[in-house]
Design a protein around this motif. Structure first.
Motif, PDB file in Angstrom:
ATOM      1  N   PHE A  77      43.808  33.646  45.594  1.00  0.00           N
ATOM      2  CA  PHE A  77      42.839  33.510  44.499  1.00  0.00           C
ATOM      3  C   PHE A  77      42.552  32.048  44.180  1.00  0.00           C
ATOM      4  O   PHE A  77      41.406  31.678  43.932  1.00  0.00           O
ATOM      5  CB  PHE A  77      43.343  34.227  43.247  1.00  0.00           C
ATOM      6  CG  PHE A  77      43.073  35.703  43.248  1.00  0.00           C
ATOM      7  CD1 PHE A  77      41.771  36.185  43.203  1.00  0.00           C
ATOM      8  CD2 PHE A  77      44.109  36.620  43.299  1.00  0.00           C
ATOM      9  CE1 PHE A  77      41.507  37.545  43.198  1.00  0.00           C
ATOM     10  CE2 PHE A  77      43.860  37.978  43.301  1.00  0.00           C
ATOM     11  CZ  PHE A  77      42.554  38.450  43.255  1.00  0.00           C
ATOM     12  N   ASN A  78      43.598  31.209  44.173  1.00  0.00           N
ATOM     13  CA  ASN A  78      43.396  29.797  43.834  1.00  0.00           C
ATOM     14  C   ASN A  78      42.416  29.115  44.777  1.00  0.00           C
ATOM     15  O   ASN A  78      41.564  28.329  44.346  1.00  0.00           O
ATOM     16  CB  ASN A  78      44.734  29.047  43.872  1.00  0.00           C
ATOM     17  CG  ASN A  78      45.583  29.301  42.646  1.00  0.00           C
ATOM     18  OD1 ASN A  78      45.111  29.861  41.659  1.00  0.00           O
ATOM     19  ND2 ASN A  78      46.837  28.908  42.707  1.00  0.00           N
ATOM     20  N   ILE A  79      42.539  29.422  46.067  1.00  0.00           N
ATOM     21  CA  ILE A  79      41.667  28.746  47.031  1.00  0.00           C
ATOM     22  C   ILE A  79      40.318  29.446  47.151  1.00  0.00           C
ATOM     23  O   ILE A  79      39.267  28.811  47.030  1.00  0.00           O
ATOM     24  CB  ILE A  79      42.347  28.678  48.418  1.00  0.00           C
ATOM     25  CG1 ILE A  79      43.616  27.825  48.325  1.00  0.00           C
ATOM     26  CG2 ILE A  79      41.378  28.081  49.453  1.00  0.00           C
ATOM     27  CD1 ILE A  79      44.413  27.758  49.609  1.00  0.00           C
ATOM     28  N   SER A  80      40.326  30.763  47.384  1.00  0.00           N
ATOM     29  CA  SER A  80      39.061  31.456  47.642  1.00  0.00           C
ATOM     30  C   SER A  80      38.213  31.622  46.382  1.00  0.00           C
ATOM     31  O   SER A  80      37.013  31.302  46.385  1.00  0.00           O
ATOM     32  CB  SER A  80      39.323  32.820  48.279  1.00  0.00           C
ATOM     33  OG  SER A  80      40.113  33.632  47.432  1.00  0.00           O
ATOM     34  N   LEU A  81      38.814  32.075  45.297  1.00  0.00           N
ATOM     35  CA  LEU A  81      38.049  32.309  44.064  1.00  0.00           C
ATOM     36  C   LEU A  81      37.837  31.030  43.266  1.00  0.00           C
ATOM     37  O   LEU A  81      36.699  30.660  42.956  1.00  0.00           O
ATOM     38  CB  LEU A  81      38.756  33.352  43.194  1.00  0.00           C
ATOM     39  CG  LEU A  81      38.085  33.650  41.846  1.00  0.00           C
ATOM     40  CD1 LEU A  81      36.708  34.260  42.056  1.00  0.00           C
ATOM     41  CD2 LEU A  81      38.962  34.567  40.999  1.00  0.00           C
ATOM     42  N   VAL A  82      38.939  30.348  42.929  1.00  0.00           N
ATOM     43  CA  VAL A  82      38.841  29.160  42.072  1.00  0.00           C
ATOM     44  C   VAL A  82      38.049  28.044  42.756  1.00  0.00           C
ATOM     45  O   VAL A  82      37.076  27.528  42.194  1.00  0.00           O
ATOM     46  CB  VAL A  82      40.246  28.661  41.662  1.00  0.00           C
ATOM     47  CG1 VAL A  82      40.122  27.412  40.794  1.00  0.00           C
ATOM     48  CG2 VAL A  82      41.007  29.747  40.920  1.00  0.00           C
ATOM     49  N   LEU A  83      38.463  27.691  43.973  1.00  0.00           N
ATOM     50  CA  LEU A  83      37.760  26.611  44.679  1.00  0.00           C
ATOM     51  C   LEU A  83      36.329  27.025  45.017  1.00  0.00           C
ATOM     52  O   LEU A  83      35.404  26.220  44.951  1.00  0.00           O
ATOM     53  CB  LEU A  83      38.513  26.229  45.948  1.00  0.00           C
ATOM     54  CG  LEU A  83      38.097  24.922  46.622  1.00  0.00           C
ATOM     55  CD1 LEU A  83      38.288  23.752  45.661  1.00  0.00           C
ATOM     56  CD2 LEU A  83      38.901  24.692  47.893  1.00  0.00           C
ATOM     57  N   GLY A  84      36.147  28.310  45.361  1.00  0.00           N
ATOM     58  CA  GLY A  84      34.803  28.803  45.649  1.00  0.00           C
ATOM     59  C   GLY A  84      33.876  28.650  44.456  1.00  0.00           C
ATOM     60  O   GLY A  84      32.739  28.180  44.592  1.00  0.00           O
ATOM     61  N   VAL A 296      35.266  35.455  52.063  1.00  0.00           N
ATOM     62  CA  VAL A 296      36.614  35.737  52.576  1.00  0.00           C
ATOM     63  C   VAL A 296      37.416  36.519  51.543  1.00  0.00           C
ATOM     64  O   VAL A 296      38.124  37.480  51.888  1.00  0.00           O
ATOM     65  CB  VAL A 296      37.340  34.420  52.944  1.00  0.00           C
ATOM     66  CG1 VAL A 296      38.818  34.686  53.242  1.00  0.00           C
ATOM     67  CG2 VAL A 296      36.673  33.770  54.140  1.00  0.00           C
ATOM     68  N   LEU A 297      37.313  36.133  50.270  1.00  0.00           N
ATOM     69  CA  LEU A 297      38.000  36.860  49.206  1.00  0.00           C
ATOM     70  C   LEU A 297      37.535  38.324  49.166  1.00  0.00           C
ATOM     71  O   LEU A 297      38.373  39.234  49.056  1.00  0.00           O
ATOM     72  CB  LEU A 297      37.738  36.205  47.847  1.00  0.00           C
ATOM     73  CG  LEU A 297      38.332  36.938  46.636  1.00  0.00           C
ATOM     74  CD1 LEU A 297      39.836  37.022  46.718  1.00  0.00           C
ATOM     75  CD2 LEU A 297      37.912  36.254  45.333  1.00  0.00           C
ATOM     76  N   ILE A 301      39.968  41.622  49.698  1.00  0.00           N
ATOM     77  CA  ILE A 301      40.063  42.720  48.718  1.00  0.00           C
ATOM     78  C   ILE A 301      39.667  44.042  49.365  1.00  0.00           C
ATOM     79  O   ILE A 301      40.345  45.065  49.179  1.00  0.00           O
ATOM     80  CB  ILE A 301      39.166  42.423  47.489  1.00  0.00           C
ATOM     81  CG1 ILE A 301      39.731  41.210  46.739  1.00  0.00           C
ATOM     82  CG2 ILE A 301      39.093  43.643  46.577  1.00  0.00           C
ATOM     83  CD1 ILE A 301      38.857  40.750  45.579  1.00  0.00           C
ATOM     84  N   GLN A 302      38.582  44.032  50.129  1.00  0.00           N
ATOM     85  CA  GLN A 302      38.109  45.252  50.775  1.00  0.00           C
ATOM     86  C   GLN A 302      39.156  45.838  51.721  1.00  0.00           C
ATOM     87  O   GLN A 302      39.374  47.059  51.751  1.00  0.00           O
ATOM     88  CB  GLN A 302      36.821  44.989  51.546  1.00  0.00           C
ATOM     89  CG  GLN A 302      36.240  46.225  52.229  1.00  0.00           C
ATOM     90  CD  GLN A 302      35.030  45.889  53.081  1.00  0.00           C
ATOM     91  OE1 GLN A 302      34.826  44.736  53.445  1.00  0.00           O
ATOM     92  NE2 GLN A 302      34.211  46.883  53.379  1.00  0.00           N
ATOM     93  N   ASN A 303      39.823  44.983  52.485  1.00  0.00           N
ATOM     94  CA  ASN A 303      40.802  45.466  53.458  1.00  0.00           C
ATOM     95  C   ASN A 303      42.138  45.841  52.825  1.00  0.00           C
ATOM     96  O   ASN A 303      42.952  46.520  53.461  1.00  0.00           O
ATOM     97  CB  ASN A 303      41.032  44.402  54.535  1.00  0.00           C
ATOM     98  CG  ASN A 303      39.909  44.361  55.551  1.00  0.00           C
ATOM     99  OD1 ASN A 303      39.880  45.150  56.488  1.00  0.00           O
ATOM    100  ND2 ASN A 303      38.964  43.458  55.355  1.00  0.00           N
TER     101      ASN A 303
END
Length: 305
Positions: A77-84, A296-297, A301-303
């Motif tokens: 979450f920190n990289i994909s969501l926050v940085l995204g 990517v996030l 989540i989907q998988n």
């Protein structure tokens, strides 16, 4: 009632984040410490307290799965969501620090060490001590690599007051951490009401909830054109999650790690960490990189559901 609590908790997070950012910048200015170093140390450790509390509590209760899944999920979450979101919402991201040359290795080292330590299916007390030593090495590295930079002119005009700064910083952290805890609990109750499993709640909801401080503080920092603090918070938080959080949790109670069960999630955390290295190497601090991280996030989540 849970919906109301969730809204109030989010408001506390946002309000507390303002205090943390402003007072952290004030300390950085007073001691000629770069915003990145402040973000990767003071702010990162503070925003990692929810992960620490959850994982240490889970470890003490013998719930190793929650302790490890929380760290893995928070890294994702920190990289994909926050940085995204930082890349998407910030008008202009131009870090003053050469993130690839100085910091990209720290984005990947902790998870590699975790994989090596967990190959035997167990994070022991000795492994935990090594993790804590790694955090000490990271702090020494940041102190030695600190570079003086210009800060907010409005803050520079204010007379530095230790008592006021520490009190406001403490209030900010309290609002952020308490807000995150209430947000997690209320969101968990809402999720259970919809019949969502405990595993999914642990891996995604708890990990997302404990990443809320990083999310709020990093996004607000980026919007305020302080990209160094925003990205420093993300990298520092991930280092703290693997070193301090897993380290202290395994010292309390050795953690059994089932790599077969965690293979996809650990791989996802490793992949997004590599993406962060790639982004810093090519200086892709733009909306395209933000969209790629969020995609990517979505796939993770989907998988996992």
């Amino acid at each position: 009632m849970d919906f109301l609590i969730f809204i109030i908790a989010m408001a506390a997070l946002i309000y507390g984040a303002d205090f943390v950012i402003k007072e952290s910048e004030r300390i950085a200015l007073h001691f000629n410490i770069s915003s990145f170093v402040i973000g990767a140390t003071l702010v990162a450790v503070g925003t990692s307290l929810p992960e620490m509390a959850v994982s240490m509590s889970a470890s003490a209760k013998g719930s190793a799965d929650i302790a490890v899944a929380n760290v893995i999920g928070s890294t994702i979450f920190n990289i994909s969501l926050v940085l995204g979101l930082v890349f998407l919402l910030a008008k202009n991201i131009e870090p003053k620090r050469d993130l690839f040359a100085k910091d990209s290795a720290w984005s990947i080292f902790p998870i590699l060490i975790f994989i090596l330590m967990g190959i035997d299916g167990r994070i022991s007390m000795f492994d935990g001590i090594l993790f804590i030593c790694m955090m000490g090495a990271y702090l020494l590295f940041l102190i030695n690599s600190n570079s003086i930079e210009q800060s907010d002119e409005d803050l520079s005009k204010d007379k530095f007051n230790w008592i006021k700064t520490l009190v406001l910083l403490l209030i900010g952290f309290i609002f952020v951490i308490v807000g995150a805890n209430f947000a997690i609990d209320s969101a968990g109750n809402i999720a259970r009401g919809f019949g969502i499993s405990e595993w999914i709640i642990g891996l995604f909801l708890v990990a997302f909830g404990t990443s809320l401080p990083e999310l709020i503080i990093s996004v607000k920092s980026a919007i305020n054109n302080n990209a160094d603090l925003a990205i420093g918070n993300i990298i520092g938080s991930n280092v703290a999650n693997f070193t301090m959080v897993l380290g202290l949790s395994s010292i309390i109670n050795p953690l059994n790690v089932d790599f077969n069960s965690y293979l996809f999630d650990i791989s996802a955390a490793f992949i997004v960490s590599l993406m962060l290295v790639f982004i810093t190497a090519n200086k892709l601090y733009n909306k395209s990189a933000g969209i790629a991280l969020l995609v990517v996030l979505g796939l993770v989540i989907q998988n996992s559901l």
